[in-house]
Each structure stands twice: as structure tokens, then as C-alpha cells.
Design an enzyme around this catalytic site. Sequence first.
Site, short mmCIF file in Angstrom:
data_model
loop_
_atom_site.label_atom_id
_atom_site.label_comp_id
_atom_site.label_asym_id
_atom_site.label_seq_id
_atom_site.Cartn_x
_atom_site.Cartn_y
_atom_site.Cartn_z
N ASP A 197 0.85 -1.19 0.00
CA ASP A 197 0.00 0.00 0.00
C ASP A 197 0.88 1.23 0.00
O ASP A 197 1.99 1.21 0.56
CB ASP A 197 -0.91 0.02 1.23
CG ASP A 197 -2.00 -1.04 1.16
OD1 ASP A 197 -2.40 -1.40 0.05
OD2 ASP A 197 -2.47 -1.48 2.23
N ASP A 237 -6.95 -1.12 -4.76
CA ASP A 237 -8.05 -0.82 -3.83
C ASP A 237 -9.00 0.22 -4.40
O ASP A 237 -10.21 0.14 -4.22
CB ASP A 237 -7.50 -0.32 -2.50
CG ASP A 237 -6.67 -1.35 -1.76
OD1 ASP A 237 -6.83 -2.55 -2.02
OD2 ASP A 237 -5.83 -0.94 -0.93
#
Length: 166
Positions: free
Chosen positions: A114, A130
Site C-alpha cells: 500500500d 483498492d
Amino acid sequence: MQFLYYALFAAGIVAVDQLSKYFTVAYIPLYTDISFIPGVLNLTYVQNSGAAFSSFDQYTMILAIVSLVVSILLILTIAFKWVRHPFGRFTLMLILAGAVGNLIDRFFMGYVTDMIQELFVRFAVFNVADIFVVTGAILLVIYVLFFWDRCERVHGKREIRGKRKK
């Protein structure tokens, strides 16, 4: 032929997601912030072994298996036109592309990379995949709530008669 277009678009999304993760790992030290848009957006390298918001971080392999099964179901749904309207299939393709992007990370690294951290709201660090999963899910909910009955019924009748109107 339409399936090919969906597959190519999904592959493009997965490629952008994987490239963003590659550059994050290559150029940002783990748990380090780089200001991207001052006061708005940072690039922050985080390894997420769980699901959304790092929940279920002890179940990485189960999450990978669930992602794989969901990805296969989405591929079948798009390929066999179980959702007939192109917009409905498009929303599923967005979810599929994001799921595959994160599945690649889970399978090869045991965690998801991330890197996007917005600063104006206290929220989890997330990635490109995402964004597409969430966008696809929101659009799918809108489609199902407001357009499903009309669009699926109309497209279903056209295909049953064999006369596809353009």
C-alpha cells in the site's frame, strides 16, 4: 470479442497497479512518507498482510484463496454474460482488476503493498487496486439498485429473440 476488451482493460489496470507497487518498493523506504501533494496526499510504503484496514492480518492465505475464487467467479460472470448490460460487466471488471492486482501481491509476497495516504481525512493507506475495487463496488451497487431491473430485462429480451438492437 467484447470479453477481450474487458480483459485488456483489466490487464491495463493490473499493470498500472503493479508498476505503482514496484516503484513504491524501489524508491520509498518501508514506513516512510514522501509528500506528493503537500497537505493533501503522501506516498507511504506500508505492507498490509490483512484485508481492508489491515483487518484479518493473520489470514493472508485464506484471503488469497477467497480473492482467487472471487476472481474466477467474476471472470465467468463477464465471459458468459451472466450480467448482460455492458455497464454491469464494466463494474465487475473494475472489481476483478483490483482483486487480481492485490492477489498477485498476496501470492508472491504474502502481503499487499500500500502507498497512497490522503491527509485530509484520517484513513488507511491504500493502493491503486483498492481504488478500482471500491469504485467498481460502488458503481455495481448503484447499477443493481437503480438500473438492474430495467437494463438486465431489456438486454435479456434482446438476446433471447436473437435481435440485438444497437
